[in-house]
Write a protein that holds these residues in place. Sequence first.
Motif, PDB file in Angstrom:
ATOM      1  N   ILE A 141      -6.257  13.149  -7.232  1.00  0.00           N
ATOM      2  CA  ILE A 141      -6.393  11.761  -7.659  1.00  0.00           C
ATOM      3  C   ILE A 141      -5.081  11.034  -7.373  1.00  0.00           C
ATOM      4  O   ILE A 141      -4.016  11.485  -7.814  1.00  0.00           O
ATOM      5  N   ILE A 142      -5.181   9.927  -6.640  1.00  0.00           N
ATOM      6  CA  ILE A 142      -4.007   9.096  -6.401  1.00  0.00           C
ATOM      7  C   ILE A 142      -4.019   7.933  -7.376  1.00  0.00           C
ATOM      8  O   ILE A 142      -5.080   7.374  -7.685  1.00  0.00           O
ATOM      9  N   SER A 143      -2.849   7.585  -7.874  1.00  0.00           N
ATOM     10  CA  SER A 143      -2.745   6.451  -8.790  1.00  0.00           C
ATOM     11  C   SER A 143      -1.373   5.809  -8.613  1.00  0.00           C
ATOM     12  O   SER A 143      -0.486   6.385  -7.975  1.00  0.00           O
ATOM     13  N   ARG A 144      -1.219   4.632  -9.157  1.00  0.00           N
ATOM     14  CA  ARG A 144       0.053   3.942  -9.071  1.00  0.00           C
ATOM     15  C   ARG A 144       0.340   3.231 -10.373  1.00  0.00           C
ATOM     16  O   ARG A 144      -0.579   2.799 -11.078  1.00  0.00           O
ATOM     17  N   ASP A 145       1.637   3.107 -10.675  1.00  0.00           N
ATOM     18  CA  ASP A 145       2.107   2.366 -11.837  1.00  0.00           C
ATOM     19  C   ASP A 145       3.076   1.318 -11.307  1.00  0.00           C
ATOM     20  O   ASP A 145       4.244   1.626 -11.015  1.00  0.00           O
ATOM     21  N   GLY A 174      -5.478  -2.003  -5.007  1.00  0.00           N
ATOM     22  CA  GLY A 174      -6.103  -0.980  -5.845  1.00  0.00           C
ATOM     23  C   GLY A 174      -7.158  -0.136  -5.169  1.00  0.00           C
ATOM     24  O   GLY A 174      -7.628   0.849  -5.755  1.00  0.00           O
ATOM     25  N   GLY A 175      -7.553  -0.489  -3.969  1.00  0.00           N
ATOM     26  CA  GLY A 175      -8.549   0.309  -3.265  1.00  0.00           C
ATOM     27  C   GLY A 175      -8.008   1.693  -2.935  1.00  0.00           C
ATOM     28  O   GLY A 175      -6.836   1.853  -2.613  1.00  0.00           O
ATOM     29  N   THR A 199       0.838  -1.194   0.000  1.00  0.00           N
ATOM     30  CA  THR A 199       0.000   0.000   0.000  1.00  0.00           C
ATOM     31  C   THR A 199       0.880   1.254   0.000  1.00  0.00           C
ATOM     32  O   THR A 199       1.958   1.264   0.598  1.00  0.00           O
ATOM     33  N   MET A 200       0.405   2.283  -0.683  1.00  0.00           N
ATOM     34  CA  MET A 200       1.128   3.551  -0.755  1.00  0.00           C
ATOM     35  C   MET A 200       0.202   4.686  -0.338  1.00  0.00           C
ATOM     36  O   MET A 200      -1.000   4.661  -0.613  1.00  0.00           O
ATOM     37  N   GLU A 247       4.439   7.617   1.691  1.00  0.00           N
ATOM     38  CA  GLU A 247       4.680   6.683   2.790  1.00  0.00           C
ATOM     39  C   GLU A 247       4.169   5.300   2.424  1.00  0.00           C
ATOM     40  O   GLU A 247       3.277   5.136   1.585  1.00  0.00           O
ATOM     41  N   THR A 248       4.729   4.304   3.112  1.00  0.00           N
ATOM     42  CA  THR A 248       4.341   2.932   2.836  1.00  0.00           C
ATOM     43  C   THR A 248       4.545   2.060   4.073  1.00  0.00           C
ATOM     44  O   THR A 248       5.442   2.338   4.879  1.00  0.00           O
ATOM     45  N   PRO A 249       3.739   1.040   4.256  1.00  0.00           N
ATOM     46  CA  PRO A 249       3.920   0.147   5.397  1.00  0.00           C
ATOM     47  C   PRO A 249       5.130  -0.772   5.239  1.00  0.00           C
ATOM     48  O   PRO A 249       5.618  -0.991   4.138  1.00  0.00           O
ATOM     49  N   ARG A 250       5.566  -1.300   6.334  1.00  0.00           N
ATOM     50  CA  ARG A 250       6.646  -2.271   6.321  1.00  0.00           C
ATOM     51  C   ARG A 250       6.188  -3.596   5.724  1.00  0.00           C
ATOM     52  O   ARG A 250       6.945  -4.272   5.024  1.00  0.00           O
ATOM     53  N   ASN A 251       4.937  -3.957   6.023  1.00  0.00           N
ATOM     54  CA  ASN A 251       4.438  -5.278   5.646  1.00  0.00           C
ATOM     55  C   ASN A 251       3.640  -5.260   4.349  1.00  0.00           C
ATOM     56  O   ASN A 251       2.821  -4.363   4.112  1.00  0.00           O
ATOM     57  N   ALA A 252       3.848  -6.277   3.544  1.00  0.00           N
ATOM     58  CA  ALA A 252       3.072  -6.429   2.325  1.00  0.00           C
ATOM     59  C   ALA A 252       1.618  -6.760   2.656  1.00  0.00           C
ATOM     60  O   ALA A 252       1.330  -7.314   3.717  1.00  0.00           O
ATOM     61  N   HIS A 253       0.717  -6.398   1.751  1.00  0.00           N
ATOM     62  CA  HIS A 253      -0.716  -6.687   1.885  1.00  0.00           C
ATOM     63  C   HIS A 253      -1.284  -6.140   3.188  1.00  0.00           C
ATOM     64  O   HIS A 253      -2.200  -6.736   3.774  1.00  0.00           O
ATOM     65  N   SER A 254      -0.746  -5.051   3.622  1.00  0.00           N
ATOM     66  CA  SER A 254      -1.188  -4.394   4.856  1.00  0.00           C
ATOM     67  C   SER A 254      -1.379  -2.914   4.587  1.00  0.00           C
ATOM     68  O   SER A 254      -0.577  -2.303   3.886  1.00  0.00           O
TER      69      SER A 254
END
Length: 121
Positions: free
Chosen positions: A69-73, A55-56, A33-34, A97-104
Amino acid sequence: QVQLVESGGGLVQSGDSLTLSCVVSGRPFSPYTMGWFRQTPGMERKPVAVISWNGGITYWLDSVKGRFIISRDNAKNTVYLHMNNLKPEDTARYYCETPRNAHSDFPFDYWGPGTQVTVSA
């Protein structure tokens, strides 16, 4: 080592648009997540918008809904914040910013140095 580098800030006039970019290195990008946060001097850093690993999207500030608008590539390891109809109250330092853990989705453990956005009236 996870590194985040923001870019795209600047001095603009009210009503202008800017697109902020944040490139992430040091680990895979797509499972994480970003988020974009912003901070003004003497105030707490606040979440602006978050795009989840799946994608949420959540816009945390009512004042930016309909304008940002936030988006990611995932192919470019980059998250964007497209800011339209900027207002002087959007003036702040913007952080990726981003979390340490994936899928979190929380907490946000890593962030970059930020990029300054200044909107003149």
